[in-house]
Design a protein around this motif. Structure first.
Motif, PDB file in Angstrom:
ATOM      1  N   SER A 128     -25.525  22.874 -48.729  1.00 55.32           N
ATOM      2  CA  SER A 128     -26.727  22.080 -48.456  1.00 55.32           C
ATOM      3  C   SER A 128     -26.924  20.967 -49.484  1.00 55.32           C
ATOM      4  CB  SER A 128     -27.956  22.986 -48.430  1.00 55.32           C
ATOM      5  OG  SER A 128     -28.124  23.641 -49.683  1.00 55.32           O
ATOM      6  N   GLY A 129     -26.359  21.113 -50.658  1.00 56.09           N
ATOM      7  CA  GLY A 129     -26.504  20.091 -51.696  1.00 56.09           C
ATOM      8  C   GLY A 129     -25.276  19.241 -51.879  1.00 56.09           C
ATOM      9  N   SER A 130     -24.266  19.426 -51.034  1.00 57.57           N
ATOM     10  CA  SER A 130     -23.005  18.700 -51.169  1.00 57.57           C
ATOM     11  C   SER A 130     -22.800  17.757 -49.992  1.00 57.57           C
ATOM     12  CB  SER A 130     -21.826  19.680 -51.254  1.00 57.57           C
ATOM     13  OG  SER A 130     -21.985  20.571 -52.328  1.00 57.57           O
ATOM     14  N   SER A 131     -21.999  16.729 -50.217  1.00 59.96           N
ATOM     15  CA  SER A 131     -21.696  15.754 -49.169  1.00 59.96           C
ATOM     16  C   SER A 131     -20.859  16.393 -48.070  1.00 59.96           C
ATOM     17  CB  SER A 131     -20.943  14.558 -49.755  1.00 59.96           C
ATOM     18  OG  SER A 131     -21.717  13.905 -50.748  1.00 59.96           O
ATOM     19  N   GLY A 132     -21.097  15.938 -46.842  1.00 58.51           N
ATOM     20  CA  GLY A 132     -20.238  16.320 -45.728  1.00 58.51           C
ATOM     21  C   GLY A 132     -19.210  15.226 -45.507  1.00 58.51           C
ATOM     22  N   GLU A 133     -18.803  15.015 -44.265  1.00 65.54           N
ATOM     23  CA  GLU A 133     -17.848  13.950 -43.969  1.00 65.54           C
ATOM     24  C   GLU A 133     -18.433  12.603 -44.387  1.00 65.54           C
ATOM     25  OE1 GLU A 133     -14.951  12.935 -40.252  1.00 65.54           O
ATOM     26  OE2 GLU A 133     -17.107  13.012 -39.811  1.00 65.54           O
ATOM     27  N   VAL A 134     -17.604  11.809 -45.059  1.00 61.25           N
ATOM     28  CA  VAL A 134     -18.056  10.528 -45.608  1.00 61.25           C
ATOM     29  C   VAL A 134     -17.333   9.391 -44.897  1.00 61.25           C
ATOM     30  CG1 VAL A 134     -18.160   9.095 -47.677  1.00 61.25           C
ATOM     31  CG2 VAL A 134     -18.548  11.567 -47.853  1.00 61.25           C
ATOM     32  N   MET A 135     -18.088   8.378 -44.486  1.00 63.33           N
ATOM     33  CA  MET A 135     -17.500   7.178 -43.890  1.00 63.33           C
ATOM     34  C   MET A 135     -17.896   5.964 -44.722  1.00 63.33           C
ATOM     35  SD  MET A 135     -17.640   7.512 -39.745  1.00 63.33           S
ATOM     36  CE  MET A 135     -16.864   8.883 -38.903  1.00 63.33           C
ATOM     37  N   VAL A 136     -16.933   5.098 -44.984  1.00 64.78           N
ATOM     38  CA  VAL A 136     -17.180   3.908 -45.793  1.00 64.78           C
ATOM     39  C   VAL A 136     -16.289   2.785 -45.279  1.00 64.78           C
ATOM     40  CG1 VAL A 136     -15.464   4.666 -47.509  1.00 64.78           C
ATOM     41  CG2 VAL A 136     -17.196   2.976 -48.157  1.00 64.78           C
ATOM     42  N   GLY A 139     -13.068  -1.575 -48.802  1.00 64.50           N
ATOM     43  CA  GLY A 139     -13.491  -2.524 -49.822  1.00 64.50           C
ATOM     44  C   GLY A 139     -14.835  -2.212 -50.442  1.00 64.50           C
ATOM     45  N   GLU A 140     -15.607  -1.289 -49.850  1.00 67.71           N
ATOM     46  CA  GLU A 140     -16.923  -0.945 -50.391  1.00 67.71           C
ATOM     47  C   GLU A 140     -16.823   0.243 -51.355  1.00 67.71           C
ATOM     48  OE1 GLU A 140     -19.572  -0.255 -47.147  1.00 67.71           O
ATOM     49  OE2 GLU A 140     -19.729  -2.393 -46.621  1.00 67.71           O
ATOM     50  N   ASN A 141     -17.907   0.475 -52.119  1.00 65.12           N
ATOM     51  CA  ASN A 141     -18.001   1.615 -53.026  1.00 65.12           C
ATOM     52  C   ASN A 141     -18.710   2.769 -52.324  1.00 65.12           C
ATOM     53  OD1 ASN A 141     -16.954  -0.183 -54.905  1.00 65.12           O
ATOM     54  ND2 ASN A 141     -18.951  -0.644 -55.796  1.00 65.12           N
ATOM     55  N   VAL A 142     -18.457   3.983 -52.785  1.00 63.85           N
ATOM     56  CA  VAL A 142     -19.115   5.149 -52.194  1.00 63.85           C
ATOM     57  C   VAL A 142     -19.285   6.229 -53.264  1.00 63.85           C
ATOM     58  CG1 VAL A 142     -16.965   6.247 -51.417  1.00 63.85           C
ATOM     59  CG2 VAL A 142     -19.113   6.738 -50.232  1.00 63.85           C
ATOM     60  N   SER A 143     -20.399   6.963 -53.192  1.00 66.77           N
ATOM     61  CA  SER A 143     -20.674   8.073 -54.108  1.00 66.77           C
ATOM     62  C   SER A 143     -20.715   9.373 -53.307  1.00 66.77           C
ATOM     63  CB  SER A 143     -22.014   7.867 -54.826  1.00 66.77           C
ATOM     64  OG  SER A 143     -21.946   6.736 -55.674  1.00 66.77           O
ATOM     65  N   ILE A 144     -20.005  10.381 -53.815  1.00 67.91           N
ATOM     66  CA  ILE A 144     -19.883  11.665 -53.125  1.00 67.91           C
ATOM     67  C   ILE A 144     -20.335  12.763 -54.090  1.00 67.91           C
ATOM     68  CG2 ILE A 144     -18.322  13.173 -51.851  1.00 67.91           C
ATOM     69  CD1 ILE A 144     -16.475  10.734 -51.534  1.00 67.91           C
ATOM     70  N   HIS A 145     -21.140  13.706 -53.584  1.00 66.83           N
ATOM     71  CA  HIS A 145     -21.751  14.733 -54.436  1.00 66.83           C
ATOM     72  C   HIS A 145     -21.234  16.118 -54.072  1.00 66.83           C
ATOM     73  CE1 HIS A 145     -25.166  17.352 -55.880  1.00 66.83           C
ATOM     74  NE2 HIS A 145     -24.882  16.635 -56.957  1.00 66.83           N
ATOM     75  N   LEU A 212     -12.797  12.013 -45.907  1.00 67.90           N
ATOM     76  CA  LEU A 212     -13.164  10.627 -46.211  1.00 67.90           C
ATOM     77  C   LEU A 212     -12.550   9.737 -45.146  1.00 67.90           C
ATOM     78  CD1 LEU A 212     -14.390   8.479 -48.114  1.00 67.90           C
ATOM     79  CD2 LEU A 212     -12.201   8.453 -49.328  1.00 67.90           C
ATOM     80  N   ARG A 213     -13.400   9.034 -44.396  1.00 69.88           N
ATOM     81  CA  ARG A 213     -12.946   8.124 -43.343  1.00 69.88           C
ATOM     82  C   ARG A 213     -13.219   6.693 -43.783  1.00 69.88           C
ATOM     83  NH1 ARG A 213     -10.165  12.172 -41.158  1.00 69.88           N
ATOM     84  NH2 ARG A 213     -11.484  13.831 -40.301  1.00 69.88           N
ATOM     85  N   VAL A 214     -12.158   5.915 -43.913  1.00 70.11           N
ATOM     86  CA  VAL A 214     -12.288   4.516 -44.325  1.00 70.11           C
ATOM     87  C   VAL A 214     -12.216   3.642 -43.080  1.00 70.11           C
ATOM     88  CG1 VAL A 214     -11.374   2.680 -45.768  1.00 70.11           C
ATOM     89  CG2 VAL A 214     -11.216   5.061 -46.536  1.00 70.11           C
ATOM     90  N   LEU A 215     -13.315   2.981 -42.766  1.00 67.13           N
ATOM     91  CA  LEU A 215     -13.375   2.116 -41.586  1.00 67.13           C
ATOM     92  C   LEU A 215     -12.636   0.820 -41.884  1.00 67.13           C
ATOM     93  CD1 LEU A 215     -17.168   2.648 -40.782  1.00 67.13           C
ATOM     94  CD2 LEU A 215     -15.220   3.864 -39.796  1.00 67.13           C
ATOM     95  N   CYS A 216     -11.642   0.505 -41.071  1.00 63.87           N
ATOM     96  CA  CYS A 216     -10.851  -0.711 -41.325  1.00 63.87           C
ATOM     97  C   CYS A 216     -10.461  -1.365 -40.015  1.00 63.87           C
ATOM     98  CB  CYS A 216      -9.604  -0.388 -42.149  1.00 63.87           C
ATOM     99  SG  CYS A 216      -8.550   0.910 -41.452  1.00 63.87           S
ATOM    100  N   LYS A 217     -10.413  -2.708 -40.034  1.00 62.95           N
ATOM    101  CA  LYS A 217     -10.014  -3.446 -38.844  1.00 62.95           C
ATOM    102  C   LYS A 217      -8.506  -3.299 -38.649  1.00 62.95           C
ATOM    103  CE  LYS A 217      -9.598  -7.897 -41.238  1.00 62.95           C
ATOM    104  NZ  LYS A 217     -10.096  -9.277 -41.293  1.00 62.95           N
ATOM    105  N   PRO A 218      -8.024  -3.476 -37.431  1.00 63.06           N
ATOM    106  CA  PRO A 218      -6.609  -3.216 -37.139  1.00 63.06           C
ATOM    107  C   PRO A 218      -5.660  -4.197 -37.811  1.00 63.06           C
ATOM    108  CG  PRO A 218      -7.937  -3.183 -35.129  1.00 63.06           C
ATOM    109  CD  PRO A 218      -8.806  -3.765 -36.214  1.00 63.06           C
ATOM    110  N   SER A 219      -4.459  -3.711 -38.068  1.00 67.94           N
ATOM    111  CA  SER A 219      -3.300  -4.537 -38.387  1.00 67.94           C
ATOM    112  C   SER A 219      -2.172  -4.052 -37.494  1.00 67.94           C
ATOM    113  CB  SER A 219      -2.908  -4.410 -39.866  1.00 67.94           C
ATOM    114  OG  SER A 219      -2.458  -3.095 -40.153  1.00 67.94           O
TER     115      SER A 219
END
Length: 390
Positions: A128-136, A139-145, A212-219
């Motif tokens: 309950s006090g920890s991060s679940g699945e994270v999406m970012v 190029g952005e920063n992210v904090s995970i607990h 950790l899911r990093v959202l990125c445009k296609p190449s």
């Protein structure tokens, strides 16, 4: 006043011997893992007719007097390991059992000895006090607990499931300690899972897997810019794609706006995290199939495409011509002419319909034999082309 305490006080006046009791050992410090049994031992010399009692210091609760258990706590017991030993036993120890325990002898004045019991608890992740699945976004920063409980308080260590590098500020590290993991300028290669590992010296350590899911445009990149095949056989076109969310992928041809699956064309896509491989199989290749193809990948963040050109290979037969004159019989054998290699034009005009001839390479049988020795992917005769890309 506690009834048990009054009972013990009444016993203070029990028989006295000229030689006073004394403790053989100093008080102990005992550590026990929660859920297990433990024992605190008080050794008294020259006890004679005096009584030994065990008390809980913080609550002033009498637990035992002599061989008798006074408390109603069924987990408490008393045992005699030897004539001098008076052991307080605790079964199925709980965290609340930790603290100070006093061994008393009812002399005048009373003598006492204090024992410390520490109950340790293996670490546990607090979901309950920890991060679940994270999406970012890339190029952005992210904090995970990551929150954990245990006695003593656990330490938290982070690492990637694939043991890769993490960027934290100006550092590139494979491990990081602390309840917070602050990732900087996240790249698509970071996609995967992070492991939050809690440990406090009490086994076992525990971990939580945080996707950790990093959202990125296609190449999109084709594996070969040009590929050839024989008329009537099959050919495979391949395209490497990176994108998340998983993109929609399709193929186009200069003569076909969007290729559909059917008896002639078959498309396939295989995905692993943000990496995808798209394949187009073309059966029964004809001259209408030659030209430029495009692999197109689209998701909500953008579109990417790359081109691949298909050309065909054909053969001519070698024949001999016999010329006969009225002169003494002379036989002259001449090889038929062979069309040379044609330079492949990679710049296609959109509305040129006879462009197919610019992509046909015509070979003699002799040239085919030499080509077969050098180019394993292209098979001669009626054999099926097994592979046209590495």
């Amino acid at each position: 006043m506690d009834r048990n305490f009054l009972i013990f006080a009444a016993l203070l006046s029990c028989g006295v011997d000229a030689k006073e009791p004394r403790f053989v050992d100093a008080g102990s410090n005992v550590t026990v893992v929660v859920g297990r049994d433990t024992t605190l031992t008080c050794r008294v010399e020259d006890l004679n007719d005096y009584k030994v009692a065990w008390l809980r210091v913080d609550t002033q609760t009498i637990l035992t007097i002599g061989p008798h258990v006074i408390t109603k706590n069924h987990r408490v017991g008393v045992a005699r390991g030897s004539a001098q030993a008076w052991a307080l036993t605790l079964r199925d120890v709980r965290p609340a059992d930790g603290g100070a325990y006093m061994c008393q002898v009812n002399t005048e004045p009373m003598i006492t000895q204090t024992h410390q019991l520490q109950v340790v608890v293996p670490p546990d992740i607090v979901d309950s006090g920890s991060s679940g699945e994270v999406m970012v976004r890339e190029g952005e920063n992210v904090s995970i607990h990551c929150a954990a409980s245990g006695v003593p308080p656990p330490t938290i260590m982070w690492r990637r499931e694939d043991a890769g590098i993490m960027r934290i500020g100006n550092q590139s590290v494979s491990k990081w300690s602390g309840v917070w993991l602050n990732l900087t300028a996240v790249e698509r290669a970071m996609s995967g899972a992070l492991l939050c590992i809690a440990s406090n010296g009490v086994p076992p350590s525990v971990s939580k897997r945080i996707p950790l899911r990093v959202l990125c445009k296609p190449s999109a990149v084709v594996t070969q810019k040009m590929i050839g095949g024989y008329l009537g056989q099959s050919v495979l076109l391949q395209c490497k794609i990176e994108a998340y969310p998983t993109p929609s992928v399709y193929w186009t041809h200069i003569n076909i706006n969007r290729i559909q699956n059917g008896s002639k064309y078959q498309t396939l896509i295989k995905s692993n995290s943000y990496k995808h491989t798209a394949v187009l199989k073309i059966d029964d290749v004809s001259r209408d199939d030659i030209g430029a193809y495009q692999c197109v990948a689209e998701n909500v963040l953008g579109t990417a495409r790359d081109d691949i050109t298909l050309y065909t290979l054909a053969t001519t037969t070698t024949s001999t011509t016999t010329v006969t004159t009225t002169r003494p019989t002379t036989v002259v054998t001449e090889p038929a002419s062979t069309q040379p290699y044609i330079e492949l034009d990679t710049s296609l005009e959109e509305d040129v319909k006879d462009v197919s001839d610019d992509y046909v390479v015509v070979l003699s049988q002799h040239q085919m034999q030499n080509l077969g020795k050098l180019r394993k992917p292209f098979l001669m005769g009626t054999e099926i082309q097994r592979n046209v890309f590495n």
